[in-house]
Design an enzyme around this catalytic site. Structure first.
Site, PDB file in Angstrom:
ATOM      1  CG  ASP A  54      -4.725   5.543   0.925  1.00 29.61           C
ATOM      2  OD1 ASP A  54      -5.510   4.635   1.202  1.00 29.61           O
ATOM      3  OD2 ASP A  54      -4.751   6.671   1.459  1.00 29.61           O
ATOM      4  CD  GLU A 109      -8.826   4.313  -1.796  1.00 31.18           C
ATOM      5  OE1 GLU A 109      -9.733   3.926  -1.050  1.00 31.18           O
ATOM      6  OE2 GLU A 109      -7.933   5.092  -1.410  1.00 31.18           O
ATOM      7  CG  HIS A 147      -9.022  -1.503   4.182  1.00 32.41           C
ATOM      8  ND1 HIS A 147      -8.695  -1.522   2.839  1.00 32.41           N
ATOM      9  CD2 HIS A 147      -8.714  -0.258   4.614  1.00 32.41           C
ATOM     10  CE1 HIS A 147      -8.225  -0.340   2.488  1.00 32.41           C
ATOM     11  NE2 HIS A 147      -8.225   0.450   3.546  1.00 32.41           N
ATOM     12  CG  ASP A 148     -11.626   1.801   3.321  1.00 26.83           C
ATOM     13  OD1 ASP A 148     -11.169   1.751   4.475  1.00 26.83           O
ATOM     14  OD2 ASP A 148     -10.997   2.298   2.360  1.00 26.83           O
ATOM     15  CG  ASP A 185      -2.307   0.345   0.987  1.00 21.20           C
ATOM     16  OD1 ASP A 185      -2.528   1.434   0.426  1.00 21.20           O
ATOM     17  OD2 ASP A 185      -3.195  -0.452   1.329  1.00 21.20           O
TER      18      ASP A 185
END
Ligand code: NOJ
Length: 599
Positions: free
Chosen positions: A209, A267, A339-340, A101
């Site tokens: 991210d 993302e 994870h969100d 990430d």
């Protein structure tokens, strides 16, 4: 990308690991890198090609590791660099790849770059972040004196006042996540150095991210107030003026000329299909694919905590548009979970005992048969569900906790949510965000139970035993009590399990080029229960069907009887359908194959 050009990641499946919740080897209740190593055989058995690790870097953990204080080390809670090297070697030894990430829209406020930046107005690193004085004519620190009216993703203003210098710094996320100033070439070059450092160490790419937020309009204008008390700054930082330039520079500085097969996925909350085509056009050298958010916001009302009914026709319209938009140029990523996001079987399926397995396997089939690279989030391959959080003390996520605090204080925070700053505005239950009755706690908790990011973060369910086999200690967040029935141990050898179905889907992609590269055509766009589409590569054609409901339903296709006689490639009912007609049983999915004239 035309159908004839193949790259390795078109036929790959990526598995996301959230290290805190995956496997705890040292018994402190928090997952770690040695824990991941101990589960690599499991992942190999599943058949995935790439592992993406959510952040495991040193971090104060204000936003569960998305607040990084050192980009080139491992947080002791997760292990050491030596543990990382071993993990990487073991991943490679099994023929898989490892992607990290990359969180460079912001750092932690405890990163040395920020500490220097805040140390004095004259520090050479002052300009590495966004520092601004108060609104003209207002006293620094006074209510409403923030330089702009922007709200942060985690409630409250996007600006934090620094007493010592009398200035504010920008944080689109928590106040412990100050935004880096990408206008400053030194910032960019420090980030590229760090990326090269990891690639030289052997990592195989990055998930980036909120990477479409790194270019801000340097004027930082006020945003329109849509609801609540804060303005929407997103037009000035989502896909901002220099975003393509920055990503092209990153490619040239970091990736160009490297041997090996790397993967980059950006993302990008709020990205449009047209923008995504530019970001992923291979000729432009930006990123391989993007995570877009449209389909995971279809059930959001005024914001994610105010859901509205989910309509299958909206999902088809959205995913169909993305399929068409990136058919000739660019590439899609495919995901239900990360994870969100709350768990997909609880969200778009039916997580009751009766239909959990059927609906989880149907959802998986529909997603994995789209054109694009599928991402599996840990536990999705077991059909893990949302958690029965009972009180606010069960939650850990900063977004959930801040939302609760704002809601209970009766404040309409009006802040964008990481899901999509363009569309999501926070209002409180029972209000539009600008006044009205105070919500009751039951309503706030109900909203959190349905949408909180913590639903994704409960520990991976390995066994029916204590702590689901995740840890020998009490975990940092409680395990879901349903691990007694839903766990890897119970599923691995069961041919009808969700795990076995994911395995088959991954194997299909590897065996049949049509899954990765076939053309996509959406069928029955107006049907509220049947999801139907074809894929075609040369003379081979596949039909994919999914029943998004618990009632039997006919598939009203003109050539239904032809298809009913075609070869069944995969389904989620072991008993054949005796009817001979093309109809679907509760939550059934089917994939058929036939040969057509290749015209
Ligand atoms: C997106 C990440 O997925 C999310 O978990 C995080 O809170 C924000 N970016 C800020 O880094």
């Amino acid at each position: 990308m035309t159908s004839s050009q193949a790259t390795w990641w078109q036929s790959a499946v990526v598995y996301q690991i959230y290290p805190r919740s995956f496997c705890d080897a040292d018994g402190n209740g928090i997952g770690d890198l040695p824990g991941i190593v101990s589960k690599l055989d499991y992942l190999q058995r599943l058949g995935v090609d790439v592992l993406w690790l959510s952040p495991m870097f040193p971090s104060p953990q204000d936003d569960a590791g998305y607040d990084i204080s050192d980009y080139t080390d491992v947080d002791p809670v997760f292990g050491s660099l030596a543990d990382f090297d071993r993990l990487l070697a073991e991943v490679h030894r099994r023929g898989m790849k490892l992607v990290l990430d990359l969180v460079v829209n912001h750092t932690s406020d405890e990163h040395p770059w920020f500490q220097q930046s805040r140390s004095s107005k004259d520090d050479p690193k002052r300009d590495w972040y966004f520092w601004r004085g108060p609104r003209p004519g207002m006293a620094a620190g006074a209510p409403g004196a923030e330089p702009t009216n922007w709200g942060s993703a985690f409630s409250g203003s996007a600006w934090e006042f620094d007493e010592a210098s009398g200035e504010y710094f920008l944080h689109l996320f928590s106040r412990k996540q100050p935004d880096l100033n990408w206008e400053n070439p030194r910032v960019r070059s420090a980030v590229y150095d760090m990326m090269r450092w990891w690639l030289d160490r052997g990592v195989d790419g990055f998930r980036m991210d909120v990477i479409n937020m790194i270019s801000k309009d340097p004027r930082l204008p006020d945003g329109a107030i849509l609801s609540g008390s804060y303005g929407d700054g997103s037009p000035y930082y989502v896909c901002g003026p220099r975003i393509h330039e920055f990503l092209q520079e990153m490619y040239a500085e970091v990736f160009a000329g490297r041997n090996g097969q790397l993967l980059t996925v950006g993302e990008m909350p709020g990205v449009t299909v047209e923008q995504a085509r530019l970001f992923t056009d291979p000729e432009r050298h930006e990123v391989d694919m993007v995570f877009q958010f449209e389909h995971v916001q279809l059930d959001h009302g005024v914001d994610k905590f105010h859901p509205k009914a989910f309509r299958l026709t909206d999902l088809k319209a959205s995913l169909g548009r993305w399929q068409a938009g990136l058919a000739e140029v660019g590439w899609n990523s495919l995901y239900w979970n990360n994870h969100d996001q709350p768990r997909v079987v609880s969200r778009f399926g039916d997580d009751s005992d009766r239909y959990r397995v059927r609906s989880a396997t149907m959802l998986a089939t529909v997603l994995h048969l789209h054109r694009g690279t599928p991402y599996v989030y840990q536990g999705e391959e077991l059909g893990m569900t949302n958690a029965p959080f009972a009180s606010i003390s069960d939650f850990r996520d900063i977004e959930s906790l801040n939302y609760y605090a704002a809601a209970m204080a009766g404040e309409g925070s009006g802040r964008p949510v990481p899901g999509d700053p363009l569309e999501d505005r926070t209002a409180l239950p029972g209000q539009s965000g600008d006044g009205g009755p105070r919500p009751d706690e039951g309503e706030v908790l109900a909203a959190l139970r349905r949408t909180s990011r913590d639903n994704a973060r409960t520990p991976m369910q390995w066994t029916a035993g204590p702590q689901a086999g995740f840890s020998t200690a009490e975990p940092w967040i409680a395990v879901n009590p349903n691990h007694r029935d839903i766990n890897a141990e119970a599923e691995i050898d069961d041919p009808d399990s969700v795990f076995s179905h994911y395995r088959k889907l991954i194997a299909l992609r590897h065996a049949h080029p049509i899954v990765a590269r076939g053309d996509f055509t959406m069928l029955l766009p107006a049907d509220e229960q049947v999801y139907a589409f074809t894929r075609q590569l040369d003379a081979e054609q596949w039909l994919v069907l999914g029943n998004f409901g618990a009632s039997e339903v006919p598939v009203p296709l003109a050539d239904a009887s032809d298809w009913a006689a075609a070869e069944l490639v995969l389904g989620n009912y072991s008993e054949p359908d005796a009817s001979g007609a093309l109809s679907l049983r509760p939550w059934e999915c089917r994939i058929y194959r036939r040969t057509v004239g290749s015209g």
